[in-house]
Design a protein around this motif. Structure first.
Motif, PDB file in Angstrom:
ATOM      1  N   PHE A  44       0.839  -1.201   0.000  1.00 27.71           N
ATOM      2  CA  PHE A  44       0.000   0.000   0.000  1.00 27.71           C
ATOM      3  C   PHE A  44       0.869   1.244   0.000  1.00 27.71           C
ATOM      4  N   ASN A  45       0.268   2.348  -0.415  1.00 30.71           N
ATOM      5  CA  ASN A  45       0.926   3.651  -0.377  1.00 30.71           C
ATOM      6  C   ASN A  45       0.199   4.540   0.622  1.00 30.71           C
ATOM      7  N   PHE A  46       0.965   5.355   1.342  1.00 32.34           N
ATOM      8  CA  PHE A  46       0.339   6.282   2.277  1.00 32.34           C
ATOM      9  C   PHE A  46       1.173   7.562   2.362  1.00 32.34           C
ATOM     10  N   PRO A  47       0.501   8.690   2.625  1.00 26.07           N
ATOM     11  CA  PRO A  47       1.213   9.965   2.636  1.00 26.07           C
ATOM     12  C   PRO A  47       1.745  10.324   4.027  1.00 26.07           C
ATOM     13  N   ILE A  48       2.817  11.093   4.072  1.00 20.49           N
ATOM     14  CA  ILE A  48       3.302  11.686   5.310  1.00 20.49           C
ATOM     15  C   ILE A  48       3.528  13.173   5.059  1.00 20.49           C
ATOM     16  N   ARG A  49       3.043  13.978   6.003  1.00 15.19           N
ATOM     17  CA  ARG A  49       3.236  15.421   5.901  1.00 15.19           C
ATOM     18  C   ARG A  49       4.532  15.788   6.603  1.00 15.19           C
ATOM     19  N   ASN A  50       5.452  16.414   5.903  1.00 15.95           N
ATOM     20  CA  ASN A  50       6.724  16.814   6.473  1.00 15.95           C
ATOM     21  C   ASN A  50       6.583  18.087   7.293  1.00 15.95           C
ATOM     22  N   ASP A  51       7.612  18.370   8.078  1.00 18.96           N
ATOM     23  CA  ASP A  51       7.567  19.538   8.968  1.00 18.96           C
ATOM     24  C   ASP A  51       7.468  20.852   8.200  1.00 18.96           C
ATOM     25  N   ASP A  52       7.943  20.880   6.948  1.00 19.52           N
ATOM     26  CA  ASP A  52       7.887  22.119   6.157  1.00 19.52           C
ATOM     27  C   ASP A  52       6.591  22.249   5.360  1.00 19.52           C
ATOM     28  N   LYS A  59       5.816   3.770   0.498  1.00 16.67           N
ATOM     29  CA  LYS A  59       5.322   2.442   0.144  1.00 16.67           C
ATOM     30  C   LYS A  59       5.520   1.503   1.326  1.00 16.67           C
ATOM     31  N   GLY A  60       4.435   0.833   1.738  1.00 18.36           N
ATOM     32  CA  GLY A  60       4.500  -0.104   2.852  1.00 18.36           C
ATOM     33  C   GLY A  60       4.079  -1.501   2.432  1.00 18.36           C
ATOM     34  N   TYR A  61       4.539  -2.492   3.205  1.00 18.56           N
ATOM     35  CA  TYR A  61       4.235  -3.897   2.931  1.00 18.56           C
ATOM     36  C   TYR A  61       3.929  -4.632   4.229  1.00 18.56           C
ATOM     37  N   ARG A  62       3.032  -5.598   4.159  1.00 24.84           N
ATOM     38  CA  ARG A  62       2.894  -6.624   5.184  1.00 24.84           C
ATOM     39  C   ARG A  62       2.517  -7.904   4.449  1.00 24.84           C
ATOM     40  N   ILE A  63       3.363  -8.902   4.580  1.00 28.44           N
ATOM     41  CA  ILE A  63       3.159 -10.156   3.869  1.00 28.44           C
ATOM     42  C   ILE A  63       3.049 -11.294   4.874  1.00 28.44           C
ATOM     43  N   GLN A  64       1.936 -12.017   4.794  1.00 32.68           N
ATOM     44  CA  GLN A  64       1.719 -13.196   5.634  1.00 32.68           C
ATOM     45  C   GLN A  64       2.000 -14.419   4.768  1.00 32.68           C
ATOM     46  N   HIS A  65       3.089 -15.087   5.065  1.00 38.29           N
ATOM     47  CA  HIS A  65       3.503 -16.202   4.217  1.00 38.29           C
ATOM     48  C   HIS A  65       2.691 -17.459   4.458  1.00 38.29           C
ATOM     49  N   SER A  66       2.452 -17.798   5.734  1.00 34.83           N
ATOM     50  CA  SER A  66       1.788 -19.075   5.998  1.00 34.83           C
ATOM     51  C   SER A  66       0.764 -18.962   7.116  1.00 34.83           C
ATOM     52  N   HIS A  67      -0.431 -19.474   6.846  1.00 33.92           N
ATOM     53  CA  HIS A  67      -1.508 -19.499   7.834  1.00 33.92           C
ATOM     54  C   HIS A  67      -1.699 -20.893   8.427  1.00 33.92           C
ATOM     55  N   HIS A  68      -0.694 -21.764   8.307  1.00 36.63           N
ATOM     56  CA  HIS A  68      -0.857 -23.110   8.863  1.00 36.63           C
ATOM     57  C   HIS A  68      -0.981 -23.047  10.381  1.00 36.63           C
ATOM     58  N   LYS A  69      -0.448 -21.979  10.962  1.00 33.60           N
ATOM     59  CA  LYS A  69      -0.666 -21.677  12.382  1.00 33.60           C
ATOM     60  C   LYS A  69      -0.898 -20.186  12.511  1.00 33.60           C
ATOM     61  N   LEU A  70      -1.753 -19.806  13.456  1.00 32.32           N
ATOM     62  CA  LEU A  70      -2.025 -18.392  13.722  1.00 32.32           C
ATOM     63  C   LEU A  70      -1.797 -18.108  15.202  1.00 32.32           C
ATOM     64  N   PRO A  71      -1.344 -16.890  15.522  1.00 31.45           N
ATOM     65  CA  PRO A  71      -1.072 -15.770  14.620  1.00 31.45           C
ATOM     66  C   PRO A  71       0.203 -15.993  13.810  1.00 31.45           C
ATOM     67  N   LEU A 124       9.268   9.827  12.085  1.00 29.76           N
ATOM     68  CA  LEU A 124       9.247   8.375  12.245  1.00 29.76           C
ATOM     69  C   LEU A 124       8.019   7.921  13.032  1.00 29.76           C
ATOM     70  N   GLU A 125       7.611   8.720  14.010  1.00 35.77           N
ATOM     71  CA  GLU A 125       6.411   8.357  14.767  1.00 35.77           C
ATOM     72  C   GLU A 125       5.178   8.426  13.886  1.00 35.77           C
ATOM     73  N   ARG A 126       5.076   9.472  13.063  1.00 37.83           N
ATOM     74  CA  ARG A 126       3.925   9.594  12.172  1.00 37.83           C
ATOM     75  C   ARG A 126       3.898   8.451  11.157  1.00 37.83           C
ATOM     76  N   ILE A 127       5.071   8.092  10.637  1.00 38.83           N
ATOM     77  CA  ILE A 127       5.155   6.984   9.675  1.00 38.83           C
ATOM     78  C   ILE A 127       4.717   5.675  10.336  1.00 38.83           C
ATOM     79  N   THR A 128       5.217   5.425  11.542  1.00 39.54           N
ATOM     80  CA  THR A 128       4.911   4.173  12.241  1.00 39.54           C
ATOM     81  C   THR A 128       3.434   4.075  12.577  1.00 39.54           C
ATOM     82  N   ARG A 129       2.871   5.147  13.094  1.00 39.13           N
ATOM     83  CA  ARG A 129       1.452   5.130  13.469  1.00 39.13           C
ATOM     84  C   ARG A 129       0.559   5.003  12.239  1.00 39.13           C
ATOM     85  N   ARG A 130       0.924   5.662  11.146  1.00 40.01           N
ATOM     86  CA  ARG A 130       0.102   5.560   9.929  1.00 40.01           C
ATOM     87  C   ARG A 130       0.218   4.152   9.342  1.00 40.01           C
TER      88      ARG A 130
END
Length: 473
Positions: A44-52, A59-71, A124-130
Protein backbone atom coordinates in the motif's frame (compact mmCIF):
# COMPACT_ATOMS: atom_id res chain seq x y z
CA UNK A 1 19.21 -3.79 -3.89
CA UNK A 2 16.53 -1.42 -5.22
CA UNK A 3 13.20 -2.18 -6.84
CA UNK A 4 14.75 -1.31 -10.20
CA UNK A 5 17.38 -4.03 -9.71
CA UNK A 6 15.69 -7.23 -8.64
CA UNK A 7 17.96 -9.73 -10.34
CA UNK A 8 18.48 -11.35 -6.96
CA UNK A 9 15.33 -12.58 -5.23
CA UNK A 10 15.55 -13.67 -1.59
CA UNK A 11 12.15 -15.34 -1.96
CA UNK A 12 13.34 -17.42 -4.93
CA UNK A 13 16.45 -18.34 -2.94
CA UNK A 14 14.31 -19.57 -0.04
CA UNK A 15 12.03 -21.55 -2.39
CA UNK A 16 15.11 -23.17 -3.94
CA UNK A 17 16.24 -24.26 -0.48
CA UNK A 18 12.76 -25.69 0.17
CA UNK A 19 12.91 -27.65 -3.10
CA UNK A 20 16.35 -29.00 -2.15
CA UNK A 21 14.90 -30.27 1.14
CA UNK A 22 11.76 -31.69 -0.48
CA UNK A 23 13.93 -33.82 -2.77
CA UNK A 24 14.83 -35.85 0.33
CA UNK A 25 11.17 -36.28 1.36
CA UNK A 26 7.98 -37.96 0.24
CA UNK A 27 5.70 -34.93 0.15
CA UNK A 28 2.60 -34.29 -1.99
CA UNK A 29 3.49 -31.78 -4.78
CA UNK A 30 0.31 -29.81 -4.14
CA UNK A 31 1.07 -29.57 -0.46
CA UNK A 32 4.61 -28.40 -1.24
CA UNK A 33 3.27 -25.64 -3.52
CA UNK A 34 0.87 -24.51 -0.78
CA UNK A 35 3.67 -24.40 1.79
CA UNK A 36 5.91 -22.35 -0.51
CA UNK A 37 3.26 -19.82 -1.57
CA UNK A 38 2.55 -16.57 0.29
CA UNK A 39 -0.97 -16.70 1.72
CA UNK A 40 -1.56 -12.93 1.75
CA UNK A 41 0.31 -9.95 0.33
CA UNK A 42 -0.67 -6.41 1.32
CA UNK A 43 1.20 -3.54 -0.28
CA UNK A 44 0.00 0.00 0.00
CA UNK A 45 0.93 3.65 -0.38
CA UNK A 46 0.34 6.28 2.28
CA UNK A 47 1.21 9.96 2.64
CA UNK A 48 3.30 11.69 5.31
CA UNK A 49 3.24 15.42 5.90
CA UNK A 50 6.72 16.81 6.47
CA UNK A 51 7.57 19.54 8.97
CA UNK A 52 7.89 22.12 6.16
CA UNK A 53 4.36 21.38 4.93
CA UNK A 54 5.36 19.23 1.95
CA UNK A 55 4.14 15.66 1.47
CA UNK A 56 5.75 12.36 0.61
CA UNK A 57 4.05 9.17 -0.54
CA UNK A 58 5.63 6.10 1.06
CA UNK A 59 5.32 2.44 0.14
CA UNK A 60 4.50 -0.10 2.85
CA UNK A 61 4.23 -3.90 2.93
CA UNK A 62 2.89 -6.62 5.18
CA UNK A 63 3.16 -10.16 3.87
CA UNK A 64 1.72 -13.20 5.63
CA UNK A 65 3.50 -16.20 4.22
CA UNK A 66 1.79 -19.08 6.00
CA UNK A 67 -1.51 -19.50 7.83
CA UNK A 68 -0.86 -23.11 8.86
CA UNK A 69 -0.67 -21.68 12.38
CA UNK A 70 -2.02 -18.39 13.72
CA UNK A 71 -1.07 -15.77 14.62
CA UNK A 72 1.62 -15.14 12.06
CA UNK A 73 4.83 -13.53 13.29
CA UNK A 74 7.55 -11.37 11.79
CA UNK A 75 9.36 -8.07 12.09
CA UNK A 76 8.81 -4.65 10.54
CA UNK A 77 11.78 -3.26 8.61
CA UNK A 78 12.45 0.40 7.82
CA UNK A 79 14.98 0.41 4.99
CA UNK A 80 15.44 1.89 1.55
CA UNK A 81 16.10 -1.69 0.36
CA UNK A 82 12.59 -2.86 1.30
CA UNK A 83 10.69 -4.27 -1.68
CA UNK A 84 8.16 -7.01 -2.29
CA UNK A 85 10.65 -9.79 -3.11
CA UNK A 86 12.72 -9.08 -0.01
CA UNK A 87 9.69 -9.01 2.29
CA UNK A 88 8.31 -12.21 0.74
CA UNK A 89 11.63 -13.95 1.31
CA UNK A 90 11.91 -12.76 4.90
CA UNK A 91 8.29 -13.79 5.60
CA UNK A 92 8.97 -17.25 4.18
CA UNK A 93 12.09 -17.62 6.32
CA UNK A 94 9.99 -16.80 9.38
CA UNK A 95 7.60 -19.65 8.56
CA UNK A 96 10.37 -22.25 8.36
CA UNK A 97 12.26 -20.75 11.31
CA UNK A 98 9.25 -20.99 13.63
CA UNK A 99 8.55 -24.56 12.51
CA UNK A 100 12.17 -25.62 12.99
CA UNK A 101 12.38 -24.39 16.59
CA UNK A 102 8.79 -25.49 17.37
CA UNK A 103 7.32 -22.03 17.94
CA UNK A 104 3.57 -22.12 17.09
CA UNK A 105 3.45 -19.19 14.67
CA UNK A 106 3.08 -18.83 10.93
CA UNK A 107 5.57 -16.58 9.18
CA UNK A 108 5.14 -12.93 8.20
CA UNK A 109 7.19 -9.80 7.54
CA UNK A 110 6.57 -6.13 6.91
CA UNK A 111 8.36 -2.95 6.05
CA UNK A 112 8.36 0.60 4.82
CA UNK A 113 10.67 1.65 1.99
CA UNK A 114 12.51 4.53 3.69
CA UNK A 115 15.97 5.37 4.97
CA UNK A 116 15.14 5.98 8.65
CA UNK A 117 18.34 8.01 9.20
CA UNK A 118 16.88 10.75 6.97
CA UNK A 119 13.81 11.31 9.17
CA UNK A 120 13.51 12.91 12.59
CA UNK A 121 11.75 11.29 15.55
CA UNK A 122 8.48 13.13 14.92
CA UNK A 123 8.39 11.96 11.29
CA UNK A 124 9.25 8.37 12.24
CA UNK A 125 6.41 8.36 14.77
CA UNK A 126 3.93 9.59 12.17
CA UNK A 127 5.16 6.98 9.67
CA UNK A 128 4.91 4.17 12.24
CA UNK A 129 1.45 5.13 13.47
CA UNK A 130 0.10 5.56 9.93
CA UNK A 131 1.62 2.23 8.88
CA UNK A 132 -0.07 0.60 11.88
CA UNK A 133 -3.44 2.15 11.07
CA UNK A 134 -3.18 0.75 7.53
CA UNK A 135 -2.60 -2.72 8.97
CA UNK A 136 -5.55 -2.31 11.35
CA UNK A 137 -7.88 -1.32 8.49
CA UNK A 138 -7.14 -4.56 6.65
CA UNK A 139 -7.06 -6.75 9.78
CA UNK A 140 -3.33 -7.42 9.31
CA UNK A 141 -2.41 -6.95 12.97
CA UNK A 142 -3.75 -8.34 16.25
CA UNK A 143 -2.73 -10.73 19.06
CA UNK A 144 -4.63 -13.62 17.43
CA UNK A 145 -3.96 -12.63 13.80
CA UNK A 146 -0.56 -11.08 13.09
CA UNK A 147 2.06 -10.05 15.66
CA UNK A 148 4.90 -7.84 14.33
CA UNK A 149 8.25 -7.21 16.03
CA UNK A 150 11.35 -5.02 15.54
CA UNK A 151 13.68 -5.58 12.61
CA UNK A 152 16.33 -3.65 10.74
CA UNK A 153 15.69 0.08 11.24
CA UNK A 154 13.10 -0.33 14.02
CA UNK A 155 13.24 -1.03 17.75
CA UNK A 156 11.40 -0.88 21.04
CA UNK A 157 10.41 2.76 20.45
CA UNK A 158 8.56 1.94 17.23
CA UNK A 159 6.90 -1.06 18.87
CA UNK A 160 5.56 1.19 21.66
CA UNK A 161 4.03 3.48 19.01
CA UNK A 162 2.45 0.45 17.33
CA UNK A 163 0.87 -0.95 20.50
CA UNK A 164 -0.40 2.52 21.51
CA UNK A 165 -2.01 2.98 18.08
CA UNK A 166 -3.56 -0.50 18.17
CA UNK A 167 -5.00 0.08 21.64
CA UNK A 168 -6.49 3.40 20.54
CA UNK A 169 -8.33 1.63 17.70
CA UNK A 170 -9.27 -1.40 19.85
CA UNK A 171 -10.14 -0.20 23.38
CA UNK A 172 -12.10 -3.38 24.19
CA UNK A 173 -9.38 -5.90 23.27
CA UNK A 174 -8.11 -7.12 26.65
CA UNK A 175 -5.01 -8.75 25.12
CA UNK A 176 -4.12 -5.71 22.99
CA UNK A 177 -0.54 -5.61 24.38
CA UNK A 178 0.03 -8.91 22.56
CA UNK A 179 -0.44 -7.29 19.14
CA UNK A 180 3.31 -6.69 18.88
CA UNK A 181 6.47 -7.88 20.62
CA UNK A 182 9.85 -6.27 21.28
CA UNK A 183 8.15 -3.58 23.36
CA UNK A 184 9.87 -1.63 26.15
CA UNK A 185 9.50 -3.17 29.62
CA UNK A 186 7.25 -0.26 30.57
CA UNK A 187 4.84 -1.36 27.82
CA UNK A 188 4.75 -5.00 28.97
CA UNK A 189 7.81 -6.13 27.06
CA UNK A 190 9.94 -8.96 28.44
CA UNK A 191 13.29 -8.91 30.21
CA UNK A 192 15.90 -10.38 27.87
CA UNK A 193 14.31 -9.51 24.52
CA UNK A 194 16.98 -6.94 23.56
CA UNK A 195 19.84 -9.46 23.62
CA UNK A 196 17.75 -12.50 22.62
CA UNK A 197 18.87 -12.87 18.99
CA UNK A 198 22.56 -12.44 19.80
CA UNK A 199 22.30 -14.81 22.74
CA UNK A 200 20.58 -17.35 20.49
CA UNK A 201 23.45 -17.00 17.99
CA UNK A 202 25.87 -17.77 20.82
CA UNK A 203 23.91 -20.84 21.98
CA UNK A 204 23.70 -22.15 18.40
CA UNK A 205 27.41 -21.77 17.65
CA UNK A 206 28.30 -23.21 21.05
CA UNK A 207 26.27 -26.34 20.30
CA UNK A 208 27.77 -26.69 16.82
CA UNK A 209 31.35 -26.63 18.10
CA UNK A 210 30.53 -29.09 20.90
CA UNK A 211 30.09 -32.04 18.52
CA UNK A 212 33.50 -33.74 18.26
CA UNK A 213 32.71 -35.71 15.11
CA UNK A 214 31.77 -32.54 13.24
CA UNK A 215 34.74 -30.52 14.50
CA UNK A 216 37.15 -33.33 13.58
CA UNK A 217 35.83 -33.16 10.02
CA UNK A 218 36.63 -29.42 9.96
CA UNK A 219 40.04 -29.81 11.58
CA UNK A 220 38.94 -27.89 14.68
CA UNK A 221 38.94 -28.70 18.37
CA UNK A 222 35.67 -28.73 20.29
CA UNK A 223 34.54 -25.75 22.35
CA UNK A 224 34.68 -22.00 21.81
CA UNK A 225 37.83 -21.26 23.81
CA UNK A 226 40.54 -19.85 21.56
CA UNK A 227 38.40 -19.84 18.41
CA UNK A 228 39.08 -16.76 16.25
CA UNK A 229 35.88 -14.98 15.24
CA UNK A 230 35.04 -12.20 12.76
CA UNK A 231 31.67 -10.44 13.05
CA UNK A 232 30.00 -8.48 10.25
CA UNK A 233 27.64 -5.92 11.77
CA UNK A 234 28.00 -4.34 15.20
CA UNK A 235 24.40 -3.43 15.87
CA UNK A 236 22.22 -5.17 18.42
CA UNK A 237 22.64 -8.71 17.04
CA UNK A 238 26.33 -8.44 16.15
CA UNK A 239 27.28 -6.80 19.43
CA UNK A 240 25.50 -9.36 21.63
CA UNK A 241 26.73 -12.28 19.51
CA UNK A 242 30.29 -11.02 19.95
CA UNK A 243 29.77 -10.36 23.66
CA UNK A 244 28.56 -13.84 24.57
CA UNK A 245 31.06 -15.59 22.29
CA UNK A 246 33.87 -13.57 23.87
CA UNK A 247 32.68 -14.36 27.40
CA UNK A 248 32.79 -18.07 26.48
CA UNK A 249 36.45 -17.80 25.52
CA UNK A 250 36.35 -16.99 21.79
CA UNK A 251 38.70 -14.31 20.45
CA UNK A 252 36.96 -11.58 18.42
CA UNK A 253 39.61 -10.46 15.91
CA UNK A 254 37.52 -8.54 13.39
CA UNK A 255 34.34 -6.46 13.28
CA UNK A 256 32.97 -5.01 10.04
CA UNK A 257 30.44 -2.19 9.70
CA UNK A 258 29.05 -0.44 6.64
CA UNK A 259 31.49 2.48 7.03
CA UNK A 260 34.64 0.55 7.93
CA UNK A 261 35.96 -2.24 10.10
CA UNK A 262 38.53 -3.05 12.78
CA UNK A 263 40.97 -5.96 12.70
CA UNK A 264 43.15 -6.94 15.66
CA UNK A 265 44.75 -10.39 15.92
CA UNK A 266 45.22 -9.92 19.67
CA UNK A 267 41.48 -9.54 20.21
CA UNK A 268 39.11 -6.58 20.33
CA UNK A 269 37.87 -4.87 23.49
CA UNK A 270 34.17 -4.95 22.60
CA UNK A 271 32.94 -2.47 25.20
CA UNK A 272 35.60 0.10 24.31
CA UNK A 273 34.90 -0.28 20.60
CA UNK A 274 31.13 -0.03 21.10
CA UNK A 275 31.53 3.15 23.16
CA UNK A 276 33.77 4.61 20.43
CA UNK A 277 31.26 3.62 17.73
CA UNK A 278 28.35 5.25 19.55
CA UNK A 279 30.31 8.47 20.05
CA UNK A 280 31.91 8.67 16.60
CA UNK A 281 29.40 6.78 14.44
CA UNK A 282 32.13 4.50 13.14
CA UNK A 283 35.51 2.94 13.85
CA UNK A 284 37.82 5.35 12.02
CA UNK A 285 40.62 6.67 14.28
CA UNK A 286 39.98 3.98 16.91
CA UNK A 287 43.19 3.76 18.94
CA UNK A 288 43.80 0.00 18.71
CA UNK A 289 43.89 -2.45 15.81
CA UNK A 290 43.90 -1.82 12.07
CA UNK A 291 41.13 0.24 10.46
CA UNK A 292 39.81 -1.49 7.30
CA UNK A 293 38.14 1.03 5.00
CA UNK A 294 36.72 -1.70 2.72
CA UNK A 295 34.95 -3.44 5.59
CA UNK A 296 33.46 -6.27 3.53
CA UNK A 297 36.98 -7.51 2.79
CA UNK A 298 37.04 -8.71 6.42
CA UNK A 299 34.67 -11.48 5.36
CA UNK A 300 37.61 -13.13 3.59
CA UNK A 301 40.19 -12.76 6.40
CA UNK A 302 41.47 -15.95 8.09
CA UNK A 303 39.37 -17.02 11.09
CA UNK A 304 37.68 -20.08 12.57
CA UNK A 305 34.15 -18.66 12.73
CA UNK A 306 32.61 -15.94 10.56
CA UNK A 307 29.34 -14.39 11.79
CA UNK A 308 27.54 -12.21 9.19
CA UNK A 309 25.07 -10.24 11.33
CA UNK A 310 24.09 -7.44 8.93
CA UNK A 311 21.94 -7.76 5.79
CA UNK A 312 21.19 -10.51 3.29
CA UNK A 313 23.18 -11.32 0.14
CA UNK A 314 26.63 -10.64 1.66
CA UNK A 315 28.46 -13.84 0.71
CA UNK A 316 27.86 -14.50 -2.98
CA UNK A 317 29.38 -16.40 -5.87
CA UNK A 318 31.84 -13.51 -6.24
CA UNK A 319 33.51 -13.74 -2.82
CA UNK A 320 32.64 -17.26 -1.58
CA UNK A 321 35.82 -18.73 -3.06
CA UNK A 322 37.90 -16.37 -0.91
CA UNK A 323 36.23 -17.26 2.39
CA UNK A 324 38.76 -18.76 4.83
CA UNK A 325 36.50 -19.43 7.82
CA UNK A 326 35.75 -23.05 8.75
CA UNK A 327 32.30 -22.18 10.15
CA UNK A 328 29.83 -19.51 9.03
CA UNK A 329 27.11 -18.64 11.54
CA UNK A 330 24.30 -16.84 9.73
CA UNK A 331 23.14 -14.34 12.34
CA UNK A 332 21.53 -12.19 9.62
CA UNK A 333 18.71 -13.32 7.33
CA UNK A 334 19.96 -14.78 4.06
CA UNK A 335 23.59 -13.56 4.12
CA UNK A 336 24.81 -16.54 2.04
CA UNK A 337 23.28 -17.03 -1.41
CA UNK A 338 22.50 -20.45 -2.88
CA UNK A 339 25.33 -20.05 -5.39
CA UNK A 340 27.78 -19.18 -2.62
CA UNK A 341 26.62 -22.12 -0.51
CA UNK A 342 27.52 -24.58 -3.28
CA UNK A 343 31.03 -23.12 -3.47
CA UNK A 344 31.43 -23.21 0.32
CA UNK A 345 30.26 -26.84 0.45
CA UNK A 346 33.09 -27.79 -1.91
CA UNK A 347 35.49 -26.03 0.48
CA UNK A 348 34.13 -28.07 3.45
CA UNK A 349 32.79 -24.98 5.22
CA UNK A 350 30.05 -25.61 7.80
CA UNK A 351 27.14 -23.17 7.50
CA UNK A 352 24.89 -22.85 10.55
CA UNK A 353 21.75 -21.59 8.79
CA UNK A 354 19.91 -18.37 9.54
CA UNK A 355 16.55 -20.12 9.88
CA UNK A 356 17.96 -21.74 13.00
CA UNK A 357 20.73 -19.49 14.27
CA UNK A 358 18.83 -16.20 14.54
CA UNK A 359 15.68 -17.79 15.96
CA UNK A 360 16.46 -16.40 19.42
CA UNK A 361 14.50 -13.25 18.63
CA UNK A 362 11.27 -15.01 17.68
CA UNK A 363 11.67 -17.47 20.56
CA UNK A 364 11.76 -14.71 23.17
CA UNK A 365 9.06 -12.82 21.26
CA UNK A 366 6.91 -15.92 21.75
CA UNK A 367 7.60 -15.72 25.50
CA UNK A 368 6.62 -12.03 25.47
CA UNK A 369 3.39 -12.83 23.62
CA UNK A 370 2.57 -15.53 26.19
CA UNK A 371 3.28 -13.04 28.98
CA UNK A 372 0.90 -10.53 27.39
CA UNK A 373 -1.86 -13.12 27.01
CA UNK A 374 -1.47 -14.35 30.60
CA UNK A 375 -1.12 -10.75 31.85
CA UNK A 376 1.46 -11.75 34.47
CA UNK A 377 5.27 -11.67 34.48
CA UNK A 378 7.17 -14.95 34.41
CA UNK A 379 8.38 -15.90 37.89
CA UNK A 380 6.13 -13.45 39.69
CA UNK A 381 3.90 -16.10 41.26
CA UNK A 382 6.50 -18.67 42.28
CA UNK A 383 9.78 -16.80 42.91
CA UNK A 384 9.31 -16.07 46.63
CA UNK A 385 7.77 -19.47 47.26
CA UNK A 386 10.82 -21.18 45.73
CA UNK A 387 13.19 -18.99 47.75
CA UNK A 388 11.52 -19.89 51.05
CA UNK A 389 11.38 -23.58 50.13
CA UNK A 390 15.10 -23.75 49.23
CA UNK A 391 16.03 -21.69 52.31
CA UNK A 392 14.20 -24.18 54.54
CA UNK A 393 15.93 -27.06 52.72
CA UNK A 394 19.38 -25.58 53.33
CA UNK A 395 18.56 -24.97 56.97
CA UNK A 396 17.53 -28.64 57.33
CA UNK A 397 20.80 -29.79 55.72
CA UNK A 398 22.83 -27.54 58.04
CA UNK A 399 21.00 -28.85 61.10
CA UNK A 400 21.50 -32.47 60.01
CA UNK A 401 25.19 -32.18 59.07
CA UNK A 402 26.43 -29.49 61.43
CA UNK A 403 28.06 -27.74 58.46
CA UNK A 404 27.26 -24.21 57.38
CA UNK A 405 26.82 -22.96 53.83
CA UNK A 406 28.64 -19.78 52.85
CA UNK A 407 26.60 -16.69 51.99
CA UNK A 408 27.64 -17.05 48.33
CA UNK A 409 26.44 -20.67 48.28
CA UNK A 410 23.16 -19.70 49.92
CA UNK A 411 22.59 -16.88 47.45
CA UNK A 412 23.21 -19.21 44.50
CA UNK A 413 20.97 -22.03 45.75
CA UNK A 414 18.18 -20.05 47.41
CA UNK A 415 17.77 -17.52 44.61
CA UNK A 416 14.37 -17.77 42.94
CA UNK A 417 14.19 -17.52 39.15
CA UNK A 418 13.56 -14.01 37.81
CA UNK A 419 11.77 -13.33 34.54
CA UNK A 420 15.13 -12.97 32.78
CA UNK A 421 16.42 -16.24 34.28
CA UNK A 422 13.40 -18.09 32.90
CA UNK A 423 13.64 -16.38 29.51
CA UNK A 424 17.32 -17.31 29.14
CA UNK A 425 16.61 -20.87 30.26
CA UNK A 426 13.75 -21.24 27.77
CA UNK A 427 15.86 -19.76 24.98
CA UNK A 428 18.78 -22.08 25.72
CA UNK A 429 16.50 -25.13 25.79
CA UNK A 430 14.95 -24.14 22.45
CA UNK A 431 18.27 -23.55 20.70
CA UNK A 432 20.00 -26.64 22.11
CA UNK A 433 17.12 -28.99 21.25
CA UNK A 434 16.64 -27.57 17.74
CA UNK A 435 20.33 -27.80 16.84
CA UNK A 436 20.70 -31.43 17.76
CA UNK A 437 17.41 -32.35 16.03
CA UNK A 438 18.65 -30.62 12.89
CA UNK A 439 22.10 -32.22 13.06
CA UNK A 440 20.54 -35.65 13.69
CA UNK A 441 18.34 -35.24 10.60
CA UNK A 442 21.39 -34.23 8.55
CA UNK A 443 23.19 -37.44 9.49
CA UNK A 444 20.15 -39.69 9.14
CA UNK A 445 19.49 -38.35 5.63
CA UNK A 446 23.21 -38.55 4.82
CA UNK A 447 23.36 -34.96 3.56
CA UNK A 448 26.07 -32.34 4.09
CA UNK A 449 23.95 -29.24 4.56
CA UNK A 450 22.54 -28.22 7.94
CA UNK A 451 20.29 -25.81 6.05
CA UNK A 452 18.72 -28.62 4.04
CA UNK A 453 18.27 -30.64 7.23
CA UNK A 454 16.61 -27.65 8.89
CA UNK A 455 14.20 -27.21 6.00
CA UNK A 456 13.37 -30.94 6.06
CA UNK A 457 12.41 -30.71 9.75
CA UNK A 458 10.41 -27.53 9.16
CA UNK A 459 8.59 -28.98 6.15
CA UNK A 460 7.69 -32.14 8.06
CA UNK A 461 6.12 -30.10 10.86
CA UNK A 462 4.25 -27.70 8.54
CA UNK A 463 2.97 -30.62 6.45
CA UNK A 464 1.58 -32.31 9.57
CA UNK A 465 -0.26 -29.08 10.47
CA UNK A 466 -1.91 -28.89 7.05
CA UNK A 467 -2.82 -32.59 7.10
CA UNK A 468 -4.28 -32.30 10.60
CA UNK A 469 -6.43 -29.45 9.30
CA UNK A 470 -7.78 -31.86 6.67
CA UNK A 471 -6.61 -29.64 3.79
CA UNK A 472 -4.39 -32.37 2.32
CA UNK A 473 -4.54 -36.17 2.61
Amino acid sequence: MSEENEAYSLFDDVCMAVDNAAAHMDIHPGLLEQIKACNAIYKFNFPIRNDDGTYQVLKGYRIQHSHHKLPVKGGIRFSSYVNEEEVKGLAALMTYKCALVNIPFGGAKGGVSIDPTKYNVSQLERITRRYTSELIKKNFIGPAIDVPAPDYGTGAREMSWIVDTFEAFNPNVINAKGCVTGKPLSQHGIDGRTEATGMGVFFGIREAVSVKEDMDALGLTTGLRGKKVIIQGFGNVGYHSAKYLSEAGALIIGIAEYNGGIYDEEGIDLEALKAFQVKNRGFKSYHKGEFISEANSLLTYPCDILVPAALENQITGENAGDIKAKIIGEAANGPVTQEAEKILAQKNVMIIPDMYLNAGGVTVSYFEWLKNLSRVSFGKLEKRYDMKKFDALLESIENATGDTFTEAQKELIVKGASERDLVVSGLEETMVTAYHEMNKTRKEKNIESLRTAGFILALERIAVSYMDLGIFP
